[in-house]
Design a protein around this motif. Sequence first.
Motif, PDB file in Angstrom:
ATOM      1  N   ALA A   2      35.873  37.525  30.670  1.00  0.00           N
ATOM      2  CA  ALA A   2      35.976  36.110  31.037  1.00  0.00           C
ATOM      3  C   ALA A   2      35.604  35.225  29.855  1.00  0.00           C
ATOM      4  CB  ALA A   2      35.070  35.799  32.231  1.00  0.00           C
ATOM      5  N   GLU A   3      34.592  35.673  29.067  1.00  0.00           N
ATOM      6  CA  GLU A   3      34.185  34.865  27.930  1.00  0.00           C
ATOM      7  C   GLU A   3      35.295  34.796  26.891  1.00  0.00           C
ATOM      8  OE1 GLU A   3      30.711  36.273  26.001  1.00  0.00           O
ATOM      9  OE2 GLU A   3      30.481  34.499  24.758  1.00  0.00           O
ATOM     10  N   ILE A   4      36.003  35.917  26.692  1.00  0.00           N
ATOM     11  CA  ILE A   4      37.093  35.947  25.736  1.00  0.00           C
ATOM     12  C   ILE A   4      38.205  35.015  26.169  1.00  0.00           C
ATOM     13  CG2 ILE A   4      38.883  37.389  24.713  1.00  0.00           C
ATOM     14  CD1 ILE A   4      36.961  39.713  24.774  1.00  0.00           C
ATOM     15  N   LEU A   5      38.501  34.981  27.451  1.00  0.00           N
ATOM     16  CA  LEU A   5      39.557  34.108  27.945  1.00  0.00           C
ATOM     17  C   LEU A   5      39.212  32.642  27.723  1.00  0.00           C
ATOM     18  CD1 LEU A   5      40.563  35.900  31.252  1.00  0.00           C
ATOM     19  CD2 LEU A   5      41.853  35.816  29.119  1.00  0.00           C
ATOM     20  N   VAL A   6      37.965  32.311  27.916  1.00  0.00           N
ATOM     21  CA  VAL A   6      37.556  30.936  27.654  1.00  0.00           C
ATOM     22  C   VAL A   6      37.741  30.601  26.191  1.00  0.00           C
ATOM     23  CG1 VAL A   6      35.563  29.403  27.579  1.00  0.00           C
ATOM     24  CG2 VAL A   6      35.943  30.832  29.585  1.00  0.00           C
ATOM     25  N   LYS A   7      37.423  31.546  25.308  1.00  0.00           N
ATOM     26  CA  LYS A   7      37.500  31.298  23.889  1.00  0.00           C
ATOM     27  C   LYS A   7      38.933  31.181  23.393  1.00  0.00           C
ATOM     28  CE  LYS A   7      33.212  31.174  22.697  1.00  0.00           C
ATOM     29  NZ  LYS A   7      32.655  29.931  22.171  1.00  0.00           N
ATOM     30  N   SER A   8      39.934  31.587  24.196  1.00  0.00           N
ATOM     31  CA  SER A   8      41.314  31.540  23.753  1.00  0.00           C
ATOM     32  C   SER A   8      41.858  30.125  23.735  1.00  0.00           C
ATOM     33  CB  SER A   8      42.186  32.416  24.659  1.00  0.00           C
ATOM     34  OG  SER A   8      42.294  31.840  25.931  1.00  0.00           O
ATOM     35  N   GLU A   9      41.201  29.185  24.426  1.00  0.00           N
ATOM     36  CA  GLU A   9      41.660  27.805  24.420  1.00  0.00           C
ATOM     37  C   GLU A   9      41.225  27.127  23.128  1.00  0.00           C
ATOM     38  OE1 GLU A   9      43.663  26.720  26.701  1.00  0.00           O
ATOM     39  OE2 GLU A   9      43.508  28.613  27.767  1.00  0.00           O
ATOM     40  N   ARG A  10      41.975  26.118  22.718  1.00  0.00           N
ATOM     41  CA  ARG A  10      41.603  25.393  21.510  1.00  0.00           C
ATOM     42  C   ARG A  10      40.251  24.724  21.718  1.00  0.00           C
ATOM     43  NH1 ARG A  10      45.508  24.990  17.346  1.00  0.00           N
ATOM     44  NH2 ARG A  10      43.789  24.054  16.217  1.00  0.00           N
ATOM     45  N   SER A  11      39.467  24.721  20.688  1.00  0.00           N
ATOM     46  CA  SER A  11      38.174  24.058  20.735  1.00  0.00           C
ATOM     47  C   SER A  11      38.309  22.678  20.124  1.00  0.00           C
ATOM     48  CB  SER A  11      37.135  24.878  19.960  1.00  0.00           C
ATOM     49  OG  SER A  11      35.984  24.114  19.717  1.00  0.00           O
ATOM     50  N   THR A  12      38.062  21.650  20.921  1.00  0.00           N
ATOM     51  CA  THR A  12      38.127  20.280  20.414  1.00  0.00           C
ATOM     52  C   THR A  12      37.096  20.071  19.308  1.00  0.00           C
ATOM     53  OG1 THR A  12      38.860  19.466  22.568  1.00  0.00           O
ATOM     54  CG2 THR A  12      37.959  17.845  21.047  1.00  0.00           C
ATOM     55  N   GLY A  13      35.923  20.644  19.478  1.00  0.00           N
ATOM     56  CA  GLY A  13      34.878  20.493  18.468  1.00  0.00           C
ATOM     57  C   GLY A  13      35.276  21.103  17.135  1.00  0.00           C
ATOM     58  N   ILE A  14      35.824  22.318  17.172  1.00  0.00           N
ATOM     59  CA  ILE A  14      36.249  22.977  15.944  1.00  0.00           C
ATOM     60  C   ILE A  14      37.402  22.213  15.305  1.00  0.00           C
ATOM     61  CG2 ILE A  14      37.271  25.068  14.984  1.00  0.00           C
ATOM     62  CD1 ILE A  14      34.331  25.368  15.624  1.00  0.00           C
ATOM     63  N   PHE A 258      37.375  11.713  21.003  1.00  0.00           N
ATOM     64  CA  PHE A 258      37.397  12.692  19.919  1.00  0.00           C
ATOM     65  C   PHE A 258      38.706  13.473  19.889  1.00  0.00           C
ATOM     66  CE2 PHE A 258      32.934  11.814  19.666  1.00  0.00           C
ATOM     67  CZ  PHE A 258      32.590  12.124  18.367  1.00  0.00           C
ATOM     68  N   ARG A 259      39.500  13.388  20.948  1.00  0.00           N
ATOM     69  CA  ARG A 259      40.774  14.119  20.979  1.00  0.00           C
ATOM     70  C   ARG A 259      41.722  13.607  19.906  1.00  0.00           C
ATOM     71  NH1 ARG A 259      40.896  17.443  25.249  1.00  0.00           N
ATOM     72  NH2 ARG A 259      39.469  17.023  26.979  1.00  0.00           N
ATOM     73  N   PHE A 263      43.379  15.970  16.997  1.00  0.00           N
ATOM     74  CA  PHE A 263      44.804  16.103  16.696  1.00  0.00           C
ATOM     75  C   PHE A 263      45.024  16.319  15.201  1.00  0.00           C
ATOM     76  CE2 PHE A 263      48.606  13.912  15.114  1.00  0.00           C
ATOM     77  CZ  PHE A 263      49.588  14.733  15.667  1.00  0.00           C
ATOM     78  N   ILE A 264      44.242  15.616  14.378  1.00  0.00           N
ATOM     79  CA  ILE A 264      44.349  15.821  12.932  1.00  0.00           C
ATOM     80  C   ILE A 264      43.947  17.249  12.584  1.00  0.00           C
ATOM     81  CG2 ILE A 264      43.516  15.039  10.681  1.00  0.00           C
ATOM     82  CD1 ILE A 264      43.059  12.302  11.897  1.00  0.00           C
ATOM     83  N   GLY A 265      42.969  17.775  13.312  1.00  0.00           N
ATOM     84  CA  GLY A 265      42.582  19.160  13.094  1.00  0.00           C
ATOM     85  C   GLY A 265      43.692  20.138  13.438  1.00  0.00           C
ATOM     86  N   VAL A 266      44.475  19.813  14.455  1.00  0.00           N
ATOM     87  CA  VAL A 266      45.587  20.682  14.865  1.00  0.00           C
ATOM     88  C   VAL A 266      46.626  20.790  13.754  1.00  0.00           C
ATOM     89  CG1 VAL A 266      47.524  20.906  16.470  1.00  0.00           C
ATOM     90  CG2 VAL A 266      45.261  20.271  17.324  1.00  0.00           C
TER      91      VAL A 266
END
Length: 364
Positions: A2-14, A258-259, A263-266
């Motif tokens: 379950a933790e891995i699945l959560v980590k698969s989403e993009r991180s806004t902070g990163i 912050f989104r 976007f610039i991070g993306v």
Amino acid sequence: MAEILVKSERSTGIDCLRAIAVIWVLLYHFVPLPIFNRGTFGVLLFFIISGYCIAFSAESSRSAWHFYAKRLGRLLPALIVCGFLTTLFKTLAPELVEAGRDLKWIHYAYTIIALPTLNVLQVNYNLPDGAYWSLQIEFQFYIFCFLMMTLGLRERLLALICAVTIFRTLTTSTDYYTSNDFFPFFIAGMSIAALMRGRTREALTGILVAVAIDLYHLKFHFRQPSVPIEMYRSLLLWVGTAAVYLAARYDHLLPRPFRALAFIGVISYPLYLIHQDVGMMILRWAQIGREGAGNLLVRAIVLPAFLGLIAWIVYLAIERPTIKPLTAFLTNPRAWLRQPRLAGLWNPEAEREADVARQNSAIP
């Protein structure tokens, strides 16, 4: 799982940290103000983020080759397109190219081969853009991880890179600069990933090693022309490590505004690839000087926004739709070719895997 699945989403902070890193680099190259004279530190922040994300990528990969195929699938599409555009612009307007940065098409073509293979053929060539030096460092880090995974040492990646970096540091002349000078930043990122996984002792040991090696470089005056080794660089290592931890741990607390920064991070990877030499050529063509409020406005906002538009188009048209198919093809070409695409039965979303590095890989 379950933790891995959560980590698969993009991180806004990163992604926000990526945005800060790439903006930092752009301002360094375009805005002639003393406050931005250490903009290459943005690249070091990218290295910390990369170490963080690669740790998860190695963990979720089915094999060593799957890991490296994901790296190639992530990096090659934008590299091919942005390198092509840079080479095309230099060919069409050679009078705008800075002295020593001219480029031949054969050099562009070889770059696509040389970077992922660490120039195994030892050919003398010019990179399409001056910013590509950081990709050479990134690929050395990836290949180290690939080799260790090939040997069945996936669970010891952090310990091994710490040991190898310590050994290389102690046995390398202070006058001989290598990628080893940047590995403490990857180690710091990997340590944050271990901390997020609850491996506290391993994480703290890794951070201690990263800080100690960096201070050793500082103490004995190691030479590093790309990013000079000084106290500010060490501060970047400490602050950047803390920032990656906070971005990963408290990502869910970031407010919606912050989104826009995220976007610039993306689009940070194609933006980084296209910005330096093409940006300088545009400034020369438009005859934008280094002084005056109007010129600074163009350099700080208008030009980065224009390059961001190019990067966004590359991301939408090339990078995003090709990453997964290219990764699948490189991982297993025979299985990829057997899939019934023409019948409309192939659904790329059905192949989605838990891979934080594909989502959150950082380039520099």
